[in-house]
Design an enzyme around this catalytic site. Structure first.
Site, PDB file in Angstrom:
ATOM      1  N   MET A  83       3.040  14.201   4.456  1.00  0.00           N
ATOM      2  CA  MET A  83       3.781  14.661   3.294  1.00  0.00           C
ATOM      3  C   MET A  83       4.830  15.692   3.671  1.00  0.00           C
ATOM      4  O   MET A  83       4.657  16.480   4.586  1.00  0.00           O
ATOM      5  CB  MET A  83       2.823  15.270   2.278  1.00  0.00           C
ATOM      6  CG  MET A  83       1.798  14.287   1.732  1.00  0.00           C
ATOM      7  SD  MET A  83       0.492  15.124   0.829  1.00  0.00           S
ATOM      8  CE  MET A  83       1.419  15.787  -0.543  1.00  0.00           C
ATOM      9  N   ALA A 130       6.818  15.008   9.808  1.00  0.00           N
ATOM     10  CA  ALA A 130       7.159  14.894   8.393  1.00  0.00           C
ATOM     11  C   ALA A 130       8.586  15.365   8.135  1.00  0.00           C
ATOM     12  O   ALA A 130       9.073  16.292   8.788  1.00  0.00           O
ATOM     13  CB  ALA A 130       6.188  15.710   7.548  1.00  0.00           C
ATOM     14  N   ASN A 131       9.243  14.726   7.181  1.00  0.00           N
ATOM     15  CA  ASN A 131      10.570  15.152   6.764  1.00  0.00           C
ATOM     16  C   ASN A 131      10.464  16.252   5.714  1.00  0.00           C
ATOM     17  O   ASN A 131       9.486  16.328   4.969  1.00  0.00           O
ATOM     18  CB  ASN A 131      11.341  13.972   6.164  1.00  0.00           C
ATOM     19  CG  ASN A 131      11.728  12.947   7.202  1.00  0.00           C
ATOM     20  OD1 ASN A 131      12.359  13.259   8.203  1.00  0.00           O
ATOM     21  ND2 ASN A 131      11.340  11.703   6.965  1.00  0.00           N
ATOM     22  N   LYS A 176      19.975   7.214   3.356  1.00  0.00           N
ATOM     23  CA  LYS A 176      18.589   6.848   3.081  1.00  0.00           C
ATOM     24  C   LYS A 176      18.565   6.002   1.821  1.00  0.00           C
ATOM     25  O   LYS A 176      19.472   6.094   0.980  1.00  0.00           O
ATOM     26  CB  LYS A 176      17.730   8.092   2.870  1.00  0.00           C
ATOM     27  CG  LYS A 176      16.248   7.886   3.141  1.00  0.00           C
ATOM     28  CD  LYS A 176      15.930   7.908   4.635  1.00  0.00           C
ATOM     29  CE  LYS A 176      14.436   7.889   4.879  1.00  0.00           C
ATOM     30  NZ  LYS A 176      14.117   8.048   6.309  1.00  0.00           N
ATOM     31  N   GLY A 192      -1.932  13.876   8.672  1.00  0.00           N
ATOM     32  CA  GLY A 192      -1.350  12.538   8.559  1.00  0.00           C
ATOM     33  C   GLY A 192      -1.610  11.756   9.821  1.00  0.00           C
ATOM     34  O   GLY A 192      -1.063  12.060  10.890  1.00  0.00           O
ATOM     35  N   LYS A 236       1.017   5.830  11.283  1.00  0.00           N
ATOM     36  CA  LYS A 236       1.620   5.275  12.500  1.00  0.00           C
ATOM     37  C   LYS A 236       2.069   6.353  13.479  1.00  0.00           C
ATOM     38  O   LYS A 236       1.728   6.312  14.670  1.00  0.00           O
ATOM     39  CB  LYS A 236       2.786   4.364  12.125  1.00  0.00           C
ATOM     40  CG  LYS A 236       2.368   3.104  11.381  1.00  0.00           C
ATOM     41  CD  LYS A 236       3.545   2.178  11.151  1.00  0.00           C
ATOM     42  CE  LYS A 236       4.554   2.747  10.182  1.00  0.00           C
ATOM     43  NZ  LYS A 236       5.664   1.813   9.874  1.00  0.00           N
ATOM     44  N   VAL A 237       2.832   7.329  13.017  1.00  0.00           N
ATOM     45  CA  VAL A 237       3.324   8.372  13.924  1.00  0.00           C
ATOM     46  C   VAL A 237       2.205   9.335  14.286  1.00  0.00           C
ATOM     47  O   VAL A 237       2.023   9.687  15.457  1.00  0.00           O
ATOM     48  CB  VAL A 237       4.514   9.122  13.301  1.00  0.00           C
ATOM     49  CG1 VAL A 237       4.966  10.261  14.219  1.00  0.00           C
ATOM     50  CG2 VAL A 237       5.681   8.174  13.062  1.00  0.00           C
ATOM     51  N   GLY A 238       1.441   9.791  13.294  1.00  0.00           N
ATOM     52  CA  GLY A 238       0.371  10.731  13.567  1.00  0.00           C
ATOM     53  C   GLY A 238      -0.646  10.190  14.553  1.00  0.00           C
ATOM     54  O   GLY A 238      -1.110  10.905  15.447  1.00  0.00           O
ATOM     55  N   ARG A 259      12.647   3.539   1.976  1.00  0.00           N
ATOM     56  CA  ARG A 259      11.318   3.969   1.542  1.00  0.00           C
ATOM     57  C   ARG A 259      10.947   3.208   0.271  1.00  0.00           C
ATOM     58  O   ARG A 259      11.718   3.164  -0.682  1.00  0.00           O
ATOM     59  CB  ARG A 259      11.318   5.473   1.289  1.00  0.00           C
ATOM     60  CG  ARG A 259      10.027   6.019   0.724  1.00  0.00           C
ATOM     61  CD  ARG A 259      10.012   7.527   0.786  1.00  0.00           C
ATOM     62  NE  ARG A 259      10.054   7.969   2.171  1.00  0.00           N
ATOM     63  CZ  ARG A 259       9.980   9.248   2.553  1.00  0.00           C
ATOM     64  NH1 ARG A 259       9.899  10.201   1.645  1.00  0.00           N
ATOM     65  NH2 ARG A 259      10.007   9.566   3.830  1.00  0.00           N
TER      66      ARG A 259
END
Length: 365
Positions: free
Chosen positions: A255, A276-277, A97, A197, A200-202, A61
């Site tokens: 978020m 989201a994580n 991560k 959101g 890309k994923v949303g 990230r």
């Protein structure tokens, strides 16, 4: 994560690495590596939570954290989540991560990424990196110049490419499983889903949900992402916020930590399931959701499609088989929600039990 945003409300009261009260009931991290290269301006933190099941894999990230303490908190939470994600998905991978501190639009350079790759390489495969917020498959190509311990490079470079479509597919099948658990059917026609959101994923998730007949309410802090969504899905309702809208399913895809005591009290959705994580601001929030009759699908289960993709890249798994594995996330959600009902526990507790059993079995061997 789906847009180039990250939650900056992460609690900073515990700023160290050891004996953190926010991880008091969890297994400790194995290794935290602080990396700095003055020539390129690189400041990075690599978190290895567990290698019990295999090498720690997790994305990189790149974000302008407001403080180094915030960056430490983020990498600790994210790497822990990757352990849970891999274990729940049945993968032979551990959790890790990395975070790069800075503005990717201003600070990201090939030299910086190459320097970061050299640090990754010093870990000799204990940590394998991939893309995340602020980094792309093209960036993985550059990082790959100085280390072999990188996945999700572009297909032209021998990688599996952007993981967003398969992450979205996994969330979609998780939503179907949750819908069947709550309403007795996977039919989404007539259901309104709030997607928070639209990166890309949303965006990919909205495409799948729209094709399945769902109505969409969407929001994003990124105006360009919202314009794209509005243009490509004109039937979608664009709003400033979705968490207090009249929706059946809340899909947080940007978020983390959006589920607080306050938002849990105003949310009217029957199901929470998104990409989201670290969606829960603190563990007690799920208890409040449960009391209000709201089902939360643990994020580390629903959003594991991208991890399954890169695991397949490591093992040279055929693409169609990888897609099928991603779609099986829905079956995992069904098992977790069934266990929740039968044992009278929370969904998060049921999912964590699955993780502990797998980790415990690996330890035993």
């Amino acid at each position: 994560m789906t847009t180039d945003t990250v939650d900056l409300r992460i609690i900073d009261t515990a700023t160290g690495v050891f004996d953190r009260p926010d991880f008091a009931d969890d297994t400790p991290h194995e290794q935290i590596v602080f990396c700095q290269d003055q020539a390129t301006g690189l400041k990075a933190i690599i978190g290895i939570h567990s290698t019990t099941l295999g090498p720690a894999l997790g994305g990189t990230r790149f974000f302008p954290y407001r403080s180094e303490q915030t960056a430490v908190t983020d990498v600790l939470r994210l790497s822990r989540g990757m352990t849970y994600k891999a274990a729940a998905a049945g993968l032979n991978l551990g959790g890790g991560k990395a975070v790069l501190i800075g503005d990717p639009a201003r600070d990201k350079t090939p030299a910086l990424l190459e320097a970061y790759g050299r640090f990754v390489d010093t870990l000799r495969g204990r940590y394998i990196t991939a893309g995340d917020v602020g980094t792309t498959s093209d960036d993985m190509n550059i990082i790959g110049r100085t280390t072999d311990h990188v996945v999700a490079r572009t297909p032209a470079a021998g990688g599996s490419g952007d993981s967003a479509p398969l992450t979205a597919r996994g969330v979609f099948h998780s939503i179907l499983a949750a819908a069947e658990s709550v309403w007795g059917s996977t039919e989404l026609t007539g259901r309104r889903i709030g997607v928070e959101g639209t990166g890309k994923v949303g965006y990919n998730l909205i495409s799948l949900l729209t094709a399945a007949g769902a109505s969409i309410t969407a929001t994003d802090v990124n105006a360009a992402a919202l314009r794209r969504t509005s243009s490509d899905f004109p039937e979608a309702t664009i709003t400033d916020t979705v968490i207090d809208e009249d929706i059946d399913i809340y899909a947080p895809c940007a978020m983390g930590a959006t589920l607080t005591d306050a938002t849990a009290r105003i949310l009217d959705a029957a199901v929470i399931c998104g990409a989201a994580n670290n969606q829960l601001a603190q563990p007690g929030v799920e208890e409040l959701l449960h009391e209000r009759g709201i089902i939360w699908v643990p994020d580390f289960v629903a959003n594991s499609g991208g991890l399954i993709q890169v695991a397949g890249e490591i093992e040279n798994t055929p693409r169609q088989q990888v897609v099928e594995q991603v779609e099986q996330i829905g079956a995992t959600v069904t098992r977790i929600l069934t266990r929740q009902r039968e044992q009278g526990i929370l969904a998060g507790q049921a999912a964590a039990a699955v993780v502990r059993e797998r980790l415990g079995s690996a330890d035993a061997h």
